[in-house]
Design an enzyme around this catalytic site. Structure first.
Site, PDB file in Angstrom:
ATOM      1  N   ASP A  76       0.828  -1.218   0.000  1.00 55.45           N
ATOM      2  CA  ASP A  76       0.000   0.000   0.000  1.00 55.45           C
ATOM      3  C   ASP A  76       0.860   1.264   0.000  1.00 55.45           C
ATOM      4  O   ASP A  76       0.550   2.246  -0.670  1.00 55.45           O
ATOM      5  CB  ASP A  76      -0.917   0.044   1.231  1.00 55.45           C
ATOM      6  CG  ASP A  76      -2.066  -0.965   1.124  1.00 55.45           C
ATOM      7  OD1 ASP A  76      -2.089  -1.749   0.147  1.00 55.45           O
ATOM      8  OD2 ASP A  76      -2.929  -0.968   2.030  1.00 55.45           O
ATOM      9  N   ARG A 101      16.095   0.155 -14.207  1.00 54.58           N
ATOM     10  CA  ARG A 101      14.950  -0.614 -14.703  1.00 54.58           C
ATOM     11  C   ARG A 101      13.805  -0.496 -13.705  1.00 54.58           C
ATOM     12  O   ARG A 101      13.998  -0.763 -12.516  1.00 54.58           O
ATOM     13  CB  ARG A 101      15.382  -2.076 -14.871  1.00 54.58           C
ATOM     14  CG  ARG A 101      14.261  -2.993 -15.251  1.00 54.58           C
ATOM     15  CD  ARG A 101      14.734  -4.444 -15.471  1.00 54.58           C
ATOM     16  NE  ARG A 101      13.567  -5.265 -15.684  1.00 54.58           N
ATOM     17  CZ  ARG A 101      13.272  -6.369 -15.000  1.00 54.58           C
ATOM     18  NH1 ARG A 101      14.095  -6.840 -14.081  1.00 54.58           N
ATOM     19  NH2 ARG A 101      12.163  -7.021 -15.245  1.00 54.58           N
ATOM     20  N   HIS A 146       5.324  -6.405 -14.668  1.00 46.57           N
ATOM     21  CA  HIS A 146       6.043  -7.015 -13.546  1.00 46.57           C
ATOM     22  C   HIS A 146       4.982  -7.471 -12.527  1.00 46.57           C
ATOM     23  O   HIS A 146       4.932  -6.973 -11.407  1.00 46.57           O
ATOM     24  CB  HIS A 146       7.051  -6.046 -12.943  1.00 46.57           C
ATOM     25  CG  HIS A 146       8.155  -6.718 -12.175  1.00 46.57           C
ATOM     26  ND1 HIS A 146       9.502  -6.526 -12.439  1.00 46.57           N
ATOM     27  CD2 HIS A 146       8.116  -7.593 -11.139  1.00 46.57           C
ATOM     28  CE1 HIS A 146      10.236  -7.243 -11.602  1.00 46.57           C
ATOM     29  NE2 HIS A 146       9.418  -7.892 -10.788  1.00 46.57           N
ATOM     30  N   ASN A 190       8.124  -9.673 -17.334  1.00 49.88           N
ATOM     31  CA  ASN A 190       9.139 -10.162 -16.405  1.00 49.88           C
ATOM     32  C   ASN A 190       8.810 -11.577 -15.921  1.00 49.88           C
ATOM     33  O   ASN A 190       7.784 -11.791 -15.289  1.00 49.88           O
ATOM     34  CB  ASN A 190       9.208  -9.225 -15.183  1.00 49.88           C
ATOM     35  CG  ASN A 190      10.256  -9.663 -14.183  1.00 49.88           C
ATOM     36  OD1 ASN A 190      11.447  -9.663 -14.477  1.00 49.88           O
ATOM     37  ND2 ASN A 190       9.821 -10.064 -12.992  1.00 49.88           N
ATOM     38  N   ASN A 331      17.213 -12.896 -15.658  1.00 48.60           N
ATOM     39  CA  ASN A 331      17.275 -12.721 -14.200  1.00 48.60           C
ATOM     40  C   ASN A 331      17.854 -13.995 -13.612  1.00 48.60           C
ATOM     41  O   ASN A 331      17.325 -15.084 -13.841  1.00 48.60           O
ATOM     42  CB  ASN A 331      15.871 -12.535 -13.606  1.00 48.60           C
ATOM     43  CG  ASN A 331      15.240 -11.215 -13.995  1.00 48.60           C
ATOM     44  OD1 ASN A 331      15.878 -10.379 -14.638  1.00 48.60           O
ATOM     45  ND2 ASN A 331      13.990 -11.019 -13.602  1.00 48.60           N
TER      46      ASN A 331
HETATM   47  C1  BGC Z   1      11.562 -10.756  -9.326  1.00 47.22           C
HETATM   48  C2  BGC Z   1      11.643  -9.650  -8.302  1.00 47.22           C
HETATM   49  C3  BGC Z   1      11.963 -10.237  -6.932  1.00 47.22           C
HETATM   50  C4  BGC Z   1      13.319 -10.909  -7.028  1.00 47.22           C
HETATM   51  C5  BGC Z   1      13.838 -11.485  -5.715  1.00 47.22           C
HETATM   52  C6  BGC Z   1      12.636 -11.802  -9.173  1.00 47.22           C
HETATM   53  O1  BGC Z   1      12.038 -13.044  -9.361  1.00 47.22           O
HETATM   54  O2  BGC Z   1      11.519 -10.232 -10.622  1.00 47.22           O
HETATM   55  O3  BGC Z   1      10.445  -8.941  -8.316  1.00 47.22           O
HETATM   56  O4  BGC Z   1      11.928  -9.287  -5.932  1.00 47.22           O
HETATM   57  O5  BGC Z   1      13.242 -11.958  -7.955  1.00 47.22           O
HETATM   58  O6  BGC Z   1      13.078 -12.541  -5.283  1.00 47.22           O
END
Ligand code: BGC
Length: 507
Positions: A76, A101, A146, A190, A331
Protein backbone atom coordinates in the site's frame (compact mmCIF):
# COMPACT_ATOMS: atom_id res chain seq x y z
CA UNK A 1 42.29 -3.91 -21.53
CA UNK A 2 43.53 -2.96 -18.09
CA UNK A 3 44.29 -6.36 -16.80
CA UNK A 4 47.03 -7.53 -14.47
CA UNK A 5 46.69 -11.24 -14.19
CA UNK A 6 48.90 -12.43 -11.40
CA UNK A 7 47.62 -15.83 -10.65
CA UNK A 8 44.83 -17.99 -11.96
CA UNK A 9 44.16 -21.52 -11.13
CA UNK A 10 41.23 -23.69 -11.87
CA UNK A 11 39.92 -26.20 -9.41
CA UNK A 12 37.00 -28.51 -9.71
CA UNK A 13 34.25 -28.06 -7.19
CA UNK A 14 32.32 -31.03 -5.85
CA UNK A 15 30.25 -31.31 -8.98
CA UNK A 16 33.11 -31.11 -11.40
CA UNK A 17 32.33 -27.60 -12.61
CA UNK A 18 35.22 -25.25 -13.33
CA UNK A 19 35.70 -22.65 -10.63
CA UNK A 20 38.03 -19.80 -11.53
CA UNK A 21 40.04 -18.19 -8.78
CA UNK A 22 41.74 -14.90 -9.44
CA UNK A 23 44.11 -13.35 -6.98
CA UNK A 24 44.71 -9.61 -7.09
CA UNK A 25 43.61 -9.34 -10.67
CA UNK A 26 42.01 -6.09 -11.80
CA UNK A 27 39.50 -7.34 -14.33
CA UNK A 28 37.97 -4.88 -16.77
CA UNK A 29 34.45 -4.95 -18.16
CA UNK A 30 34.16 -4.48 -21.92
CA UNK A 31 34.11 -0.98 -23.38
CA UNK A 32 30.54 0.40 -23.31
CA UNK A 33 29.30 -2.19 -20.81
CA UNK A 34 26.24 -0.85 -18.97
CA UNK A 35 25.54 -1.05 -15.25
CA UNK A 36 22.16 -0.43 -13.71
CA UNK A 37 19.79 -1.02 -10.85
CA UNK A 38 16.21 -2.29 -10.80
CA UNK A 39 12.91 -2.03 -8.93
CA UNK A 40 9.31 -2.79 -9.82
CA UNK A 41 6.16 -0.76 -9.34
CA UNK A 42 4.17 -2.83 -6.84
CA UNK A 43 7.27 -3.48 -4.77
CA UNK A 44 8.18 0.19 -4.36
CA UNK A 45 5.59 2.74 -5.51
CA UNK A 46 2.93 2.55 -2.82
CA UNK A 47 0.02 4.96 -3.45
CA UNK A 48 -2.00 1.87 -4.24
CA UNK A 49 -5.30 3.72 -4.63
CA UNK A 50 -4.09 7.30 -5.18
CA UNK A 51 -4.78 9.49 -8.16
CA UNK A 52 -7.09 7.14 -9.98
CA UNK A 53 -5.16 3.87 -9.73
CA UNK A 54 -7.40 0.79 -9.44
CA UNK A 55 -6.93 -2.64 -7.93
CA UNK A 56 -4.45 -5.19 -9.26
CA UNK A 57 -3.95 -8.83 -8.25
CA UNK A 58 -1.36 -8.01 -5.57
CA UNK A 59 -3.58 -5.36 -4.00
CA UNK A 60 -6.34 -7.93 -4.00
CA UNK A 61 -4.30 -10.77 -2.53
CA UNK A 62 -2.67 -8.71 0.22
CA UNK A 63 -5.96 -7.07 1.23
CA UNK A 64 -8.19 -10.12 1.13
CA UNK A 65 -5.74 -12.75 2.45
CA UNK A 66 -3.07 -10.86 4.43
CA UNK A 67 -2.07 -14.07 6.23
CA UNK A 68 -0.63 -15.31 2.93
CA UNK A 69 2.19 -12.76 3.30
CA UNK A 70 4.84 -13.78 5.81
CA UNK A 71 4.65 -10.57 7.87
CA UNK A 72 1.04 -9.80 6.84
CA UNK A 73 2.25 -6.69 5.05
CA UNK A 74 1.38 -5.23 1.65
CA UNK A 75 2.52 -2.71 -0.94
CA UNK A 76 0.00 0.00 0.00
CA UNK A 77 2.83 2.39 0.87
CA UNK A 78 5.93 0.24 0.25
CA UNK A 79 8.89 2.62 -0.37
CA UNK A 80 6.47 5.42 -1.26
CA UNK A 81 8.36 5.97 -4.49
CA UNK A 82 5.22 7.52 -5.93
CA UNK A 83 6.09 10.55 -3.77
CA UNK A 84 9.81 9.98 -3.22
CA UNK A 85 10.99 9.21 -6.76
CA UNK A 86 13.38 12.17 -6.73
CA UNK A 87 15.25 10.62 -3.81
CA UNK A 88 15.40 7.34 -5.76
CA UNK A 89 17.01 9.16 -8.66
CA UNK A 90 19.47 10.83 -6.29
CA UNK A 91 20.52 7.32 -5.22
CA UNK A 92 21.00 6.26 -8.85
CA UNK A 93 23.22 9.33 -9.26
CA UNK A 94 25.15 8.47 -6.11
CA UNK A 95 25.82 5.02 -7.55
CA UNK A 96 26.63 6.48 -10.97
CA UNK A 97 24.57 3.83 -12.80
CA UNK A 98 23.98 4.14 -16.53
CA UNK A 99 20.38 2.96 -16.46
CA UNK A 100 17.59 2.04 -14.09
CA UNK A 101 14.95 -0.61 -14.70
CA UNK A 102 11.47 0.00 -13.32
CA UNK A 103 7.99 -1.15 -14.26
CA UNK A 104 4.72 0.51 -15.14
CA UNK A 105 1.67 -0.27 -13.07
CA UNK A 106 -1.04 -1.24 -15.58
CA UNK A 107 -3.95 0.04 -13.48
CA UNK A 108 -2.19 3.34 -12.73
CA UNK A 109 -2.32 4.33 -16.38
CA UNK A 110 -5.36 2.29 -17.47
CA UNK A 111 -7.81 2.25 -14.53
CA UNK A 112 -10.45 0.32 -16.50
CA UNK A 113 -7.73 -2.15 -17.62
CA UNK A 114 -8.43 -1.05 -21.21
CA UNK A 115 -7.35 1.93 -23.31
CA UNK A 116 -10.78 3.61 -23.19
CA UNK A 117 -9.62 5.73 -20.25
CA UNK A 118 -6.09 6.98 -19.72
CA UNK A 119 -5.32 8.24 -16.25
CA UNK A 120 -3.45 11.52 -16.62
CA UNK A 121 -2.12 11.50 -13.02
CA UNK A 122 -0.54 8.12 -13.64
CA UNK A 123 0.92 9.29 -16.93
CA UNK A 124 2.32 12.39 -15.20
CA UNK A 125 4.01 10.22 -12.59
CA UNK A 126 5.86 8.13 -15.18
CA UNK A 127 6.68 11.19 -17.30
CA UNK A 128 8.20 12.91 -14.28
CA UNK A 129 10.19 9.82 -13.39
CA UNK A 130 11.50 9.32 -16.93
CA UNK A 131 12.28 12.98 -17.48
CA UNK A 132 14.08 13.35 -14.15
CA UNK A 133 16.20 10.28 -14.93
CA UNK A 134 17.07 11.54 -18.40
CA UNK A 135 17.99 14.94 -16.96
CA UNK A 136 20.89 13.17 -15.24
CA UNK A 137 21.80 10.89 -18.14
CA UNK A 138 20.22 7.78 -16.62
CA UNK A 139 18.52 5.64 -19.28
CA UNK A 140 15.10 4.28 -18.36
CA UNK A 141 14.65 0.53 -18.94
CA UNK A 142 10.92 -0.03 -18.64
CA UNK A 143 9.16 -3.31 -17.88
CA UNK A 144 5.56 -3.37 -19.02
CA UNK A 145 4.46 -6.31 -16.92
CA UNK A 146 6.04 -7.02 -13.55
CA UNK A 147 3.19 -9.14 -12.16
CA UNK A 148 0.50 -6.54 -11.53
CA UNK A 149 -2.42 -7.78 -13.56
CA UNK A 150 -5.57 -5.67 -13.19
CA UNK A 151 -7.89 -7.59 -10.84
CA UNK A 152 -10.70 -7.12 -13.35
CA UNK A 153 -8.76 -9.07 -15.98
CA UNK A 154 -8.02 -11.75 -13.40
CA UNK A 155 -11.73 -12.20 -12.84
CA UNK A 156 -11.92 -13.01 -16.53
CA UNK A 157 -9.22 -15.69 -16.24
CA UNK A 158 -6.12 -13.50 -16.46
CA UNK A 159 -3.31 -15.20 -18.37
CA UNK A 160 -5.46 -18.29 -19.03
CA UNK A 161 -7.85 -16.26 -21.20
CA UNK A 162 -6.49 -15.96 -24.77
CA UNK A 163 -7.98 -12.44 -24.93
CA UNK A 164 -5.06 -11.42 -22.73
CA UNK A 165 -2.99 -11.30 -25.91
CA UNK A 166 -4.98 -8.28 -27.10
CA UNK A 167 -5.41 -6.79 -23.62
CA UNK A 168 -1.66 -6.82 -23.11
CA UNK A 169 -0.94 -5.57 -26.63
CA UNK A 170 -3.30 -2.62 -26.07
CA UNK A 171 -1.55 -1.75 -22.82
CA UNK A 172 1.82 -2.01 -24.59
CA UNK A 173 0.62 0.27 -27.37
CA UNK A 174 -0.47 2.93 -24.89
CA UNK A 175 2.94 2.77 -23.20
CA UNK A 176 4.86 2.92 -26.50
CA UNK A 177 2.74 5.93 -27.58
CA UNK A 178 3.14 7.77 -24.30
CA UNK A 179 6.78 7.09 -23.46
CA UNK A 180 8.41 5.59 -26.57
CA UNK A 181 9.99 8.88 -27.62
CA UNK A 182 12.20 8.71 -24.52
CA UNK A 183 12.34 5.04 -23.50
CA UNK A 184 14.76 2.99 -25.62
CA UNK A 185 14.79 -0.24 -23.60
CA UNK A 186 11.50 -2.10 -23.25
CA UNK A 187 11.02 -5.32 -21.32
CA UNK A 188 7.66 -6.79 -22.30
CA UNK A 189 7.13 -9.31 -19.50
CA UNK A 190 9.14 -10.16 -16.41
CA UNK A 191 9.67 -13.86 -15.66
CA UNK A 192 7.11 -16.14 -17.36
CA UNK A 193 8.08 -18.99 -15.04
CA UNK A 194 7.14 -17.09 -11.86
CA UNK A 195 3.94 -15.74 -13.40
CA UNK A 196 2.66 -19.06 -14.75
CA UNK A 197 4.25 -21.81 -12.69
CA UNK A 198 4.20 -20.01 -9.35
CA UNK A 199 0.95 -18.10 -9.83
CA UNK A 200 -1.24 -20.47 -11.89
CA UNK A 201 0.25 -23.89 -11.17
CA UNK A 202 1.03 -23.16 -7.54
CA UNK A 203 0.20 -20.83 -4.66
CA UNK A 204 3.51 -18.97 -4.41
CA UNK A 205 2.45 -15.87 -6.30
CA UNK A 206 -0.79 -14.01 -7.02
CA UNK A 207 -3.32 -15.09 -8.17
CA UNK A 208 -2.47 -18.41 -6.39
CA UNK A 209 -4.70 -20.28 -8.81
CA UNK A 210 -2.97 -23.60 -8.20
CA UNK A 211 -4.54 -25.60 -11.00
CA UNK A 212 -1.54 -27.85 -11.26
CA UNK A 213 -0.28 -29.39 -14.46
CA UNK A 214 -2.85 -27.52 -16.55
CA UNK A 215 -3.12 -23.78 -15.87
CA UNK A 216 0.62 -23.06 -16.01
CA UNK A 217 0.86 -24.43 -19.54
CA UNK A 218 -2.16 -22.44 -20.79
CA UNK A 219 -0.71 -19.34 -19.16
CA UNK A 220 2.72 -19.86 -20.73
CA UNK A 221 1.43 -20.17 -24.24
CA UNK A 222 -0.78 -17.06 -23.96
CA UNK A 223 2.06 -15.15 -22.35
CA UNK A 224 4.58 -15.96 -25.08
CA UNK A 225 2.02 -14.98 -27.73
CA UNK A 226 1.24 -11.73 -25.88
CA UNK A 227 4.94 -10.94 -25.68
CA UNK A 228 5.44 -11.66 -29.39
CA UNK A 229 2.42 -9.53 -30.32
CA UNK A 230 3.85 -6.53 -28.45
CA UNK A 231 7.28 -7.18 -29.99
CA UNK A 232 5.96 -7.27 -33.56
CA UNK A 233 3.84 -4.18 -32.94
CA UNK A 234 6.90 -2.21 -31.86
CA UNK A 235 8.92 -3.60 -34.72
CA UNK A 236 6.29 -2.67 -37.30
CA UNK A 237 5.04 0.64 -36.01
CA UNK A 238 7.55 2.22 -33.65
CA UNK A 239 11.04 0.94 -34.27
CA UNK A 240 11.91 3.12 -37.26
CA UNK A 241 10.70 6.20 -35.37
CA UNK A 242 12.03 5.48 -31.88
CA UNK A 243 14.94 3.08 -32.47
CA UNK A 244 14.51 1.18 -29.23
CA UNK A 245 15.02 -2.47 -28.29
CA UNK A 246 12.26 -4.76 -27.08
CA UNK A 247 12.87 -8.00 -25.25
CA UNK A 248 11.48 -10.47 -22.75
CA UNK A 249 13.04 -11.11 -19.34
CA UNK A 250 13.21 -14.75 -18.24
CA UNK A 251 14.32 -16.06 -14.90
CA UNK A 252 16.81 -18.89 -14.93
CA UNK A 253 18.15 -20.76 -11.96
CA UNK A 254 20.92 -23.18 -12.79
CA UNK A 255 20.23 -26.86 -12.06
CA UNK A 256 23.27 -28.92 -11.24
CA UNK A 257 23.40 -32.71 -10.80
CA UNK A 258 23.74 -33.72 -7.17
CA UNK A 259 26.38 -36.22 -8.30
CA UNK A 260 27.59 -37.59 -11.58
CA UNK A 261 24.71 -40.08 -11.71
CA UNK A 262 22.20 -37.30 -12.07
CA UNK A 263 23.25 -35.42 -15.20
CA UNK A 264 20.01 -36.40 -16.94
CA UNK A 265 17.93 -34.97 -14.11
CA UNK A 266 19.85 -31.69 -14.24
CA UNK A 267 19.57 -31.42 -18.00
CA UNK A 268 15.82 -32.03 -17.89
CA UNK A 269 15.39 -29.47 -15.10
CA UNK A 270 17.13 -26.81 -17.16
CA UNK A 271 15.02 -27.76 -20.19
CA UNK A 272 11.72 -27.69 -18.29
CA UNK A 273 12.29 -24.44 -16.43
CA UNK A 274 14.09 -21.69 -18.32
CA UNK A 275 14.49 -23.43 -21.70
CA UNK A 276 10.69 -23.68 -21.70
CA UNK A 277 10.67 -19.96 -22.56
CA UNK A 278 14.01 -19.53 -24.30
CA UNK A 279 13.51 -22.34 -26.79
CA UNK A 280 10.39 -20.93 -28.53
CA UNK A 281 12.04 -17.53 -28.94
CA UNK A 282 15.77 -18.19 -29.35
CA UNK A 283 16.18 -21.73 -30.75
CA UNK A 284 16.03 -22.67 -34.43
CA UNK A 285 12.98 -24.90 -33.73
CA UNK A 286 10.85 -22.07 -32.37
CA UNK A 287 9.08 -24.55 -30.14
CA UNK A 288 9.14 -25.94 -26.59
CA UNK A 289 12.08 -28.25 -25.80
CA UNK A 290 11.53 -31.74 -27.26
CA UNK A 291 11.93 -33.53 -23.94
CA UNK A 292 9.16 -31.41 -22.43
CA UNK A 293 6.77 -32.10 -25.27
CA UNK A 294 7.45 -35.82 -25.16
CA UNK A 295 7.29 -36.29 -21.41
CA UNK A 296 4.15 -34.24 -20.88
CA UNK A 297 2.35 -35.85 -23.82
CA UNK A 298 3.17 -39.34 -22.51
CA UNK A 299 2.19 -38.50 -18.93
CA UNK A 300 -1.05 -36.87 -20.02
CA UNK A 301 -2.01 -39.98 -21.97
CA UNK A 302 -1.17 -42.24 -19.05
CA UNK A 303 -3.34 -40.05 -16.82
CA UNK A 304 -6.37 -40.34 -19.10
CA UNK A 305 -6.23 -36.95 -20.82
CA UNK A 306 -7.32 -36.92 -24.47
CA UNK A 307 -4.52 -34.54 -25.46
CA UNK A 308 -1.26 -33.23 -23.98
CA UNK A 309 -1.67 -30.81 -21.10
CA UNK A 310 1.17 -28.82 -22.69
CA UNK A 311 -0.70 -26.72 -25.24
CA UNK A 312 1.28 -26.93 -28.44
CA UNK A 313 1.98 -24.01 -30.77
CA UNK A 314 0.53 -24.11 -34.29
CA UNK A 315 3.06 -23.78 -37.16
CA UNK A 316 1.97 -20.11 -37.62
CA UNK A 317 2.46 -19.41 -33.92
CA UNK A 318 5.91 -20.97 -34.04
CA UNK A 319 6.89 -18.56 -36.81
CA UNK A 320 5.37 -15.65 -34.92
CA UNK A 321 7.16 -16.32 -31.62
CA UNK A 322 10.52 -17.40 -33.01
CA UNK A 323 13.04 -14.55 -32.97
CA UNK A 324 10.62 -12.16 -31.24
CA UNK A 325 13.18 -10.56 -28.93
CA UNK A 326 16.02 -8.15 -29.67
CA UNK A 327 18.00 -9.56 -26.75
CA UNK A 328 17.57 -11.95 -23.87
CA UNK A 329 16.76 -10.30 -20.56
CA UNK A 330 18.03 -12.67 -17.91
CA UNK A 331 17.27 -12.72 -14.20
CA UNK A 332 19.52 -15.06 -12.26
CA UNK A 333 19.88 -15.56 -8.54
CA UNK A 334 21.05 -19.03 -7.67
CA UNK A 335 21.68 -22.74 -8.27
CA UNK A 336 19.85 -25.85 -7.10
CA UNK A 337 21.04 -29.45 -6.93
CA UNK A 338 18.84 -32.09 -8.54
CA UNK A 339 18.59 -35.86 -8.45
CA UNK A 340 16.30 -38.60 -9.66
CA UNK A 341 15.60 -41.84 -7.81
CA UNK A 342 12.69 -44.06 -6.83
CA UNK A 343 11.51 -41.73 -4.06
CA UNK A 344 10.86 -38.94 -6.57
CA UNK A 345 8.08 -40.94 -8.23
CA UNK A 346 5.75 -40.32 -5.32
CA UNK A 347 7.04 -36.94 -4.27
CA UNK A 348 4.60 -34.67 -6.11
CA UNK A 349 0.91 -34.27 -6.72
CA UNK A 350 -0.17 -35.62 -10.07
CA UNK A 351 -0.77 -34.03 -12.46
CA UNK A 352 1.62 -31.16 -11.79
CA UNK A 353 4.60 -29.48 -13.41
CA UNK A 354 6.93 -30.99 -10.81
CA UNK A 355 5.49 -34.43 -11.44
CA UNK A 356 5.94 -33.92 -15.18
CA UNK A 357 9.58 -32.98 -14.60
CA UNK A 358 10.04 -35.71 -12.01
CA UNK A 359 13.23 -34.75 -10.15
CA UNK A 360 14.10 -34.10 -6.51
CA UNK A 361 15.75 -30.80 -5.55
CA UNK A 362 18.16 -29.75 -2.78
CA UNK A 363 20.00 -26.54 -1.97
CA UNK A 364 23.75 -26.19 -2.56
CA UNK A 365 24.60 -24.29 0.61
CA UNK A 366 22.87 -24.09 3.90
CA UNK A 367 21.98 -20.42 3.38
CA UNK A 368 24.39 -19.12 5.98
CA UNK A 369 23.48 -15.53 5.19
CA UNK A 370 20.03 -16.27 6.55
CA UNK A 371 18.31 -15.08 3.38
CA UNK A 372 16.59 -16.88 0.53
CA UNK A 373 19.48 -16.89 -1.99
CA UNK A 374 22.33 -19.42 -2.09
CA UNK A 375 25.63 -17.82 -3.12
CA UNK A 376 26.80 -20.06 -6.00
CA UNK A 377 28.68 -17.96 -8.59
CA UNK A 378 29.86 -20.94 -10.64
CA UNK A 379 26.20 -21.75 -11.40
CA UNK A 380 25.88 -18.33 -13.06
CA UNK A 381 28.93 -19.10 -15.19
CA UNK A 382 27.51 -22.51 -16.19
CA UNK A 383 24.17 -20.96 -17.11
CA UNK A 384 25.72 -18.22 -19.24
CA UNK A 385 28.01 -20.67 -20.98
CA UNK A 386 25.14 -23.06 -21.72
CA UNK A 387 22.98 -20.28 -23.16
CA UNK A 388 25.85 -19.13 -25.36
CA UNK A 389 26.36 -22.63 -26.70
CA UNK A 390 22.70 -23.65 -27.02
CA UNK A 391 21.24 -20.51 -28.52
CA UNK A 392 23.93 -19.13 -30.81
CA UNK A 393 25.23 -16.51 -28.40
CA UNK A 394 22.29 -14.08 -28.19
CA UNK A 395 22.89 -10.58 -26.83
CA UNK A 396 22.10 -10.71 -23.11
CA UNK A 397 21.11 -8.06 -20.63
CA UNK A 398 21.31 -9.31 -17.08
CA UNK A 399 18.13 -7.63 -15.89
CA UNK A 400 18.32 -8.87 -12.27
CA UNK A 401 20.91 -10.39 -9.97
CA UNK A 402 21.19 -9.89 -6.24
CA UNK A 403 21.24 -11.24 -2.72
CA UNK A 404 18.95 -10.89 0.27
CA UNK A 405 19.89 -10.35 3.89
CA UNK A 406 18.03 -9.34 6.99
CA UNK A 407 17.95 -5.62 7.88
CA UNK A 408 21.30 -3.90 8.59
CA UNK A 409 23.84 -1.67 6.87
CA UNK A 410 26.88 -3.94 6.96
CA UNK A 411 26.11 -6.58 4.39
CA UNK A 412 29.35 -8.43 3.77
CA UNK A 413 27.53 -11.48 2.40
CA UNK A 414 25.90 -9.33 -0.25
CA UNK A 415 29.26 -7.76 -1.13
CA UNK A 416 30.79 -11.24 -1.52
CA UNK A 417 27.84 -12.34 -3.64
CA UNK A 418 28.01 -9.39 -6.04
CA UNK A 419 31.75 -9.64 -6.48
CA UNK A 420 31.59 -13.39 -7.06
CA UNK A 421 28.75 -13.22 -9.58
CA UNK A 422 30.32 -10.31 -11.48
CA UNK A 423 33.55 -12.28 -11.69
CA UNK A 424 31.68 -15.36 -12.98
CA UNK A 425 29.95 -13.16 -15.56
CA UNK A 426 33.34 -11.80 -16.65
CA UNK A 427 34.58 -15.37 -17.11
CA UNK A 428 31.69 -15.97 -19.51
CA UNK A 429 32.28 -12.65 -21.31
CA UNK A 430 35.96 -13.44 -21.75
CA UNK A 431 34.99 -16.76 -23.30
CA UNK A 432 32.78 -14.96 -25.80
CA UNK A 433 29.32 -14.51 -24.21
CA UNK A 434 27.65 -11.40 -25.59
CA UNK A 435 26.58 -9.87 -22.28
CA UNK A 436 26.01 -6.14 -22.64
CA UNK A 437 24.47 -4.98 -19.37
CA UNK A 438 24.20 -5.93 -15.71
CA UNK A 439 21.42 -4.89 -13.32
CA UNK A 440 21.64 -5.13 -9.55
CA UNK A 441 18.44 -6.18 -7.81
CA UNK A 442 17.65 -4.03 -6.07
CA UNK A 443 18.27 -0.32 -5.77
CA UNK A 444 16.65 -0.46 -2.35
CA UNK A 445 14.75 -2.78 -0.02
CA UNK A 446 11.19 -3.36 -1.13
CA UNK A 447 8.11 -5.54 -0.76
CA UNK A 448 9.43 -9.04 -1.47
CA UNK A 449 6.10 -10.57 -2.54
CA UNK A 450 4.97 -13.37 -0.21
CA UNK A 451 7.99 -12.74 2.02
CA UNK A 452 6.74 -9.20 2.69
CA UNK A 453 9.52 -7.00 4.12
CA UNK A 454 11.39 -9.88 5.76
CA UNK A 455 13.86 -10.31 2.89
CA UNK A 456 16.02 -7.31 2.03
CA UNK A 457 17.57 -7.09 -1.43
CA UNK A 458 18.54 -3.40 -1.36
CA UNK A 459 21.84 -1.67 -2.03
CA UNK A 460 20.09 0.91 0.12
CA UNK A 461 18.30 0.00 3.31
CA UNK A 462 14.80 1.41 3.72
CA UNK A 463 13.53 2.30 7.18
CA UNK A 464 9.90 1.20 7.18
CA UNK A 465 9.34 2.79 10.57
CA UNK A 466 10.05 6.28 9.32
CA UNK A 467 7.31 8.25 7.60
CA UNK A 468 9.72 9.36 4.86
CA UNK A 469 10.95 5.78 4.32
CA UNK A 470 14.55 6.94 4.89
CA UNK A 471 16.96 5.27 2.49
CA UNK A 472 20.55 4.65 3.65
CA UNK A 473 23.40 3.22 1.57
CA UNK A 474 24.68 -0.18 2.61
CA UNK A 475 28.28 -1.24 2.22
CA UNK A 476 27.34 -3.05 -1.00
CA UNK A 477 26.18 0.29 -2.46
CA UNK A 478 29.66 1.68 -1.99
CA UNK A 479 31.27 -1.43 -3.51
CA UNK A 480 28.90 -1.37 -6.51
CA UNK A 481 29.56 2.33 -7.03
CA UNK A 482 33.31 1.66 -7.26
CA UNK A 483 32.76 -1.10 -9.81
CA UNK A 484 30.57 1.17 -11.93
CA UNK A 485 32.93 4.15 -11.57
CA UNK A 486 36.07 2.25 -12.57
CA UNK A 487 34.50 -0.25 -14.97
CA UNK A 488 36.64 -2.88 -13.28
CA UNK A 489 36.44 -5.55 -10.64
CA UNK A 490 39.46 -5.46 -8.36
CA UNK A 491 39.76 -9.00 -7.05
CA UNK A 492 41.81 -7.88 -4.03
CA UNK A 493 39.63 -4.98 -3.09
CA UNK A 494 37.49 -5.55 -0.05
CA UNK A 495 36.87 -2.33 1.81
CA UNK A 496 36.73 -2.70 5.57
CA UNK A 497 34.93 0.55 5.93
CA UNK A 498 32.29 2.04 3.82
CA UNK A 499 32.26 5.75 3.39
CA UNK A 500 29.46 8.26 3.17
CA UNK A 501 28.11 8.05 -0.32
CA UNK A 502 27.55 11.20 -2.37
CA UNK A 503 26.88 12.26 -5.93
CA UNK A 504 30.08 12.56 -7.99
CA UNK A 505 30.60 15.49 -10.29
CA UNK A 506 28.89 15.05 -13.64
CA UNK A 507 26.10 12.81 -12.35
C1 BGC B 1 11.56 -10.76 -9.33
C2 BGC B 1 11.64 -9.65 -8.30
C3 BGC B 1 11.96 -10.24 -6.93
C4 BGC B 1 13.32 -10.91 -7.03
C5 BGC B 1 13.84 -11.48 -5.71
C6 BGC B 1 12.64 -11.80 -9.17
O1 BGC B 1 12.04 -13.04 -9.36
O2 BGC B 1 11.52 -10.23 -10.62
O3 BGC B 1 10.45 -8.94 -8.32
O4 BGC B 1 11.93 -9.29 -5.93
O5 BGC B 1 13.24 -11.96 -7.96
O6 BGC B 1 13.08 -12.54 -5.28
Amino acid sequence: MLRVLIFIFIVNNINGQPDHHYECDVRAFPEGFLFGTATSSYQTEGAWNKSGKTENIWDHLTHTQPYEILDHSNGDVADDSYHLYKRDIEMMRELGVHFHRFSISWTRILPTSFPDEINQDGVDYYNNLINEMLKYGIEPMVTLYHWELPQKLQLMGGWTNPNIINWFADFARVAFELFGDRVKYWVTINEPYQICNEGYGDRNMAPMLNVKGVAEYICTKNLLLAHATAYHMYDREYRSKYKGVVFITCSASWYEPESQDHYGAAWESNQFTWAQHLHPIFSHTGDYPRIMKEKIAAKSKEQGFFRSRLIEFTPEEIKFVKGSSDALGLNHYSTTLVYKNESVKHMYESPSFMDDLGVGMASVNDRQGGGMVDDVPWGFYNLLTTIREEYGNPPIYITENGFSTKAGLVDDDRVTYYRGYLSAMLDAIEEGSDIQAYTAWSLMDNFEWKMGYTERFGLYEVDYNSSDRTRTARKSAYVYKEIVRTGTLDMCYAPDLFMPISIDEGH
